[in-house]
Design an enzyme around this catalytic site. Structure first.
Site, PDB file in Angstrom:
ATOM      1  N   CYS A 122       0.575  -1.361   0.309  1.00 25.31           N
ATOM      2  CA  CYS A 122       0.169  -0.149  -0.026  1.00 25.31           C
ATOM      3  C   CYS A 122       0.795   1.114   0.104  1.00 25.31           C
ATOM      4  CB  CYS A 122      -1.016  -0.059   1.506  1.00 25.31           C
ATOM      5  SG  CYS A 122       0.126   0.221   2.892  1.00 25.31           S
ATOM      6  N   CYS A 142      -0.685  -5.606   6.894  1.00 28.01           N
ATOM      7  CA  CYS A 142      -0.248  -4.164   7.562  1.00 28.01           C
ATOM      8  C   CYS A 142       0.515  -4.133   8.888  1.00 28.01           C
ATOM      9  CB  CYS A 142      -1.714  -2.951   8.045  1.00 28.01           C
ATOM     10  SG  CYS A 142      -3.285  -3.365   6.854  1.00 28.01           S
TER      11      CYS A 142
HETATM   12 FE1  FES Z   1      -0.844   0.721   4.461  1.00 28.53          FE
HETATM   13 FE2  FES Z   1      -2.205  -0.918   6.467  1.00 28.53          FE
HETATM   14  S1  FES Z   1      -3.124  -0.268   4.343  1.00 28.53           S
HETATM   15  S2  FES Z   1      -0.330  -0.140   6.405  1.00 28.53           S
END
Ligand code: FES
Length: 129
Positions: free
Chosen positions: A33, A102
């Protein structure tokens, strides 16, 4: 979607911030992400006397960072090196599958901070050997 432990660490994150005179700093970016988590450690007598973190990540990253600091604080450097991302996710009581990536930031960033400390102090050989 998050359990109570995750919600608690998300809403009241422990040990957020910087350590001005940190012994080591480590930062990891999430390939999934793009979020970032940075860890600061203060080492005294080879014990993690203080651990703080900052993240520009989601709620699960905030909770993972928080849990990691509570697990790592007070541990010896050797013990902290063995702390895994899985240990953090487990201590949080699990994360939803789509949020597991994450939790891959916190322990990795901690290990980077330890590496940084080892490089600065030249302790690497001693600890690894
Ligand atoms: Fe990026 Fe959780 S969506 S760390």
């Amino acid at each position: 979607m998050y359990n109570e432990i995750v919600m608690d660490h998300f809403q009241n994150p422990r040990n957020v911030g910087e350590i001005a005179d940190a012994s080591g700093v480590g930062e990891i970016g999430n390939v999934v992400c793009g979020d970032i988590l940075r860890v600061y450690i203060k080492v005294k007598d080879e014990i993690l006397d203080d651990v703080k973190y900052m993240t520009f990540g989601c709620g699960a990253a905030v909770a993972s960072g928080s849990m990691m600091t509570t697990l790592a604080k007070g541990k010896t450097v050797e013990e902290a090196k063995k702390l895994t991302n899985k240990d953090v996710a487990k201590a949080l009581g699990g994360l939803p599958p789509q949020k597991l990536h994450c939790s891959n930031l916190a322990a990795d960033a901690l290990h980077k901070a330890i590496e940084d400390w080892m490089n600065k102090t030249g302790k690497g050989d001693k600890l690894d050997g």
